[in-house]
Scaffold this motif. Structure first.
Motif, short mmCIF file in Angstrom:
data_model
loop_
_atom_site.label_atom_id
_atom_site.label_comp_id
_atom_site.label_asym_id
_atom_site.label_seq_id
_atom_site.Cartn_x
_atom_site.Cartn_y
_atom_site.Cartn_z
N LYS A 196 -4.56 -4.65 -6.24
CA LYS A 196 -4.49 -3.11 -6.00
C LYS A 196 -4.43 -2.81 -4.60
CE LYS A 196 -7.50 -2.00 -10.04
NZ LYS A 196 -8.84 -1.24 -10.46
N GLN A 197 -3.47 -2.04 -4.16
CA GLN A 197 -3.41 -1.49 -2.83
C GLN A 197 -3.59 0.09 -2.70
OE1 GLN A 197 -0.37 -3.08 -3.67
NE2 GLN A 197 -1.31 -5.06 -3.53
N LYS A 198 -4.16 0.43 -1.55
CA LYS A 198 -4.40 1.90 -1.56
C LYS A 198 -3.61 2.42 -0.40
CE LYS A 198 -9.34 1.31 -2.99
NZ LYS A 198 -10.53 1.31 -2.76
N LEU A 199 -3.00 3.75 -0.67
CA LEU A 199 -1.87 4.42 0.32
C LEU A 199 -2.49 5.60 0.29
CD1 LEU A 199 1.30 2.74 -0.53
CD2 LEU A 199 -0.05 2.33 1.35
N ILE A 200 -2.61 6.16 1.45
CA ILE A 200 -2.68 7.70 1.53
C ILE A 200 -1.52 8.65 0.88
CG2 ILE A 200 -3.47 9.87 3.09
CD1 ILE A 200 -4.31 7.63 4.93
N LYS A 201 -1.90 9.71 0.21
CA LYS A 201 -0.97 10.57 -0.28
C LYS A 201 0.25 11.26 0.80
CE LYS A 201 -0.25 14.83 -3.09
NZ LYS A 201 -0.88 15.98 -3.68
N LEU A 202 1.44 10.99 0.41
CA LEU A 202 2.45 11.33 1.67
C LEU A 202 3.15 12.71 1.66
CD1 LEU A 202 3.49 7.77 2.03
CD2 LEU A 202 1.85 8.67 3.51
N ALA A 203 3.16 13.10 0.38
CA ALA A 203 4.05 14.27 0.20
C ALA A 203 5.47 14.22 0.81
CB ALA A 203 3.32 15.49 0.80
N ARG A 204 6.03 13.21 0.49
CA ARG A 204 7.49 13.04 0.91
C ARG A 204 7.85 12.67 2.47
NH1 ARG A 204 11.13 17.82 -2.02
NH2 ARG A 204 10.40 17.27 -4.30
N LYS A 205 6.57 12.10 3.09
CA LYS A 205 6.57 11.85 4.35
C LYS A 205 6.96 10.29 4.49
CE LYS A 205 3.01 14.97 5.79
NZ LYS A 205 1.72 15.00 6.28
N LEU A 206 7.98 10.03 5.54
CA LEU A 206 8.54 8.72 5.81
C LEU A 206 7.66 7.85 6.70
CD1 LEU A 206 12.09 9.52 5.85
CD2 LEU A 206 10.95 8.73 3.74
N VAL A 207 6.44 7.77 6.41
CA VAL A 207 5.34 7.32 7.16
C VAL A 207 5.61 5.99 7.75
CG1 VAL A 207 4.04 6.33 5.25
CG2 VAL A 207 2.88 6.87 7.43
N THR A 208 6.48 5.22 6.85
CA THR A 208 6.79 3.75 7.27
C THR A 208 7.73 3.76 8.58
OG1 THR A 208 8.58 3.85 5.53
CG2 THR A 208 6.59 2.57 5.27
N SER A 209 8.48 4.89 8.79
CA SER A 209 9.33 5.17 10.02
C SER A 209 8.61 5.73 10.86
CB SER A 209 10.64 5.93 9.32
OG SER A 209 11.47 6.32 10.46
N SER A 210 7.92 6.93 10.78
CA SER A 210 7.14 7.67 11.80
C SER A 210 5.99 7.06 12.38
CB SER A 210 6.94 8.98 11.31
OG SER A 210 5.81 8.77 10.17
N ASP A 211 5.31 6.34 11.47
CA ASP A 211 4.04 5.53 11.98
C ASP A 211 4.07 4.17 11.37
OD1 ASP A 211 1.66 5.00 13.18
OD2 ASP A 211 0.66 6.48 12.05
N PRO A 212 4.99 3.16 11.95
CA PRO A 212 5.02 1.96 11.27
C PRO A 212 3.95 1.09 11.33
CG PRO A 212 6.39 2.23 13.28
CD PRO A 212 6.02 3.49 12.97
N LYS A 213 2.99 1.45 12.56
CA LYS A 213 1.85 0.26 12.48
C LYS A 213 0.66 1.14 11.67
CE LYS A 213 3.06 -1.14 17.20
NZ LYS A 213 2.91 -1.37 18.55
N SER A 214 0.71 2.04 10.98
CA SER A 214 -0.50 2.76 10.32
C SER A 214 -1.01 1.69 9.26
CB SER A 214 -0.05 3.97 9.79
OG SER A 214 1.03 3.81 8.76
N ILE A 215 -1.98 2.11 8.74
CA ILE A 215 -2.75 1.24 7.66
C ILE A 215 -1.77 1.60 6.30
CG2 ILE A 215 -4.49 1.32 5.91
CD1 ILE A 215 -6.29 1.98 8.27
N VAL A 216 -1.37 3.00 6.09
CA VAL A 216 -0.25 2.98 5.15
C VAL A 216 0.81 2.43 5.06
CG1 VAL A 216 0.71 4.88 3.69
CG2 VAL A 216 -1.79 5.62 4.83
N SER A 217 1.27 2.28 6.14
CA SER A 217 2.74 1.64 6.22
C SER A 217 2.55 0.11 5.97
CB SER A 217 3.46 1.60 7.84
OG SER A 217 3.84 3.08 7.91
N GLU A 218 1.34 -0.45 6.49
CA GLU A 218 0.98 -1.92 6.11
C GLU A 218 0.97 -2.07 4.77
OE1 GLU A 218 0.44 -5.50 6.48
OE2 GLU A 218 0.87 -4.37 8.13
N GLN A 219 0.42 -1.10 4.02
CA GLN A 219 0.33 -1.04 2.56
C GLN A 219 1.42 -0.98 1.77
OE1 GLN A 219 -2.73 -1.71 0.86
NE2 GLN A 219 -3.42 -2.29 2.82
N PHE A 220 2.31 -0.42 2.48
CA PHE A 220 3.81 -0.33 1.65
C PHE A 220 4.34 -1.59 1.70
CE2 PHE A 220 4.05 4.35 1.55
CZ PHE A 220 4.48 4.61 0.35
N ARG A 221 3.99 -2.36 3.11
CA ARG A 221 4.54 -3.63 3.32
C ARG A 221 4.00 -4.93 2.20
NH1 ARG A 221 4.88 -1.74 8.66
NH2 ARG A 221 2.95 -2.33 9.26
#
Length: 233
Positions: free
Chosen positions: A5-30
């Protein structure tokens, strides 16, 4: 299968992996990206489909961010908005809806006329195009088969965002053409029975269902997250 299981903050269509690639959320997408690769380690992954049980469950957000993470890894990726009924990728990437996939399928436009840059290196985009009167027929057509095969030559990975399974037959039709499928459902919104029906519908269509995404899961501190499970959860 997604065993972890991995946890990611809800994004509401935000491209967080592009806008904030160093965030915890982006790391979880990776991490999800890695799990997808692990789930397909014995099979070639050229085409990947995202769908949901019902509308508004976050499938498009997940598909877009996963596409970006694969591109950031160095792969040549194409993201296709195959939701020909309620497309959203042109909003997400702030581009025009047309020309797009339906132009190619209905009017024999050239592929180069409908493929656009996403703004992320390595990731191209095909938007929906004009909304057609016969989406299911277009997705099941020979023209769609030709398009998929042509894109598999040009790109290392083609990701499709498809309509919800329980609303229309489109996702079932397209899932049979793809190497792998991921089902997105929403915590507190999707009834368990509907989630099961969606899974069964995909299996009936001979989809290779490799995982399920449960999002909008509320944590104790009031945050929302995505959780990823294997098909055998």
């Amino acid at each position: 299968m997604f065993k972890k299981k991995q946890k990611l903050i809800k994004l509401a269509r935000k491209l967080v992996t592009s806008s904030d690639p160093k965030s915890i959320v982006s790391e979880q997408f990776r991490t999800v990206r890695a799990n997808i690769k692990f789930a397909m380690k014995d099979k070639q992954l050229c085409t990947l489909l995202f769908t949901s049980a019902s509308i508004g469950e976050g499938k498009s957000t997940v598909a877009a961010n996963i596409a970006i993470t694969f591109a950031q890894e160095g792969k040549k990726v194409l993201l296709v908005d195959a939701d020909l009924r309620k497309p959203t990728m042109h909003y997400t990437f702030k581009t025009l809806i047309s020309p797009g996939l339906t132009n190619l399928l209905m009017s024999q436009w050239h592929i180069d006329d409908v493929v656009t840059e996403s703004g992320t290196k390595g990731l191209d985009l095909v938007t929906c195009g004009p909304i057609p009167s016969n989406p299911a027929e277009l997705l099941g057509s020979t023209s769609m088969d030709v398009f998929i095969e042509a894109m598999k030559v040009r790109y290392e990975l083609v990701i499709f965002d498809a309509p919800p399974v329980l609303s229309v037959a489109d996702a079932q039709i397209l899932s049979d053409k793809c190497d792998a499928t991921i089902l997105v459902i929403s915590s507190g919104t999707t009834e368990k029975g509907n989630a099961v029906k969606a899974k069964e519908a995909l299996q009936a269509a001979k989809a290779h269902l490799i995982g399920t995404v449960l999002n909008n899961f509320k944590l104790e501190k009031g945050h929302y997250s995505y959780q990823y499970y294997g098909e055998d959860m």
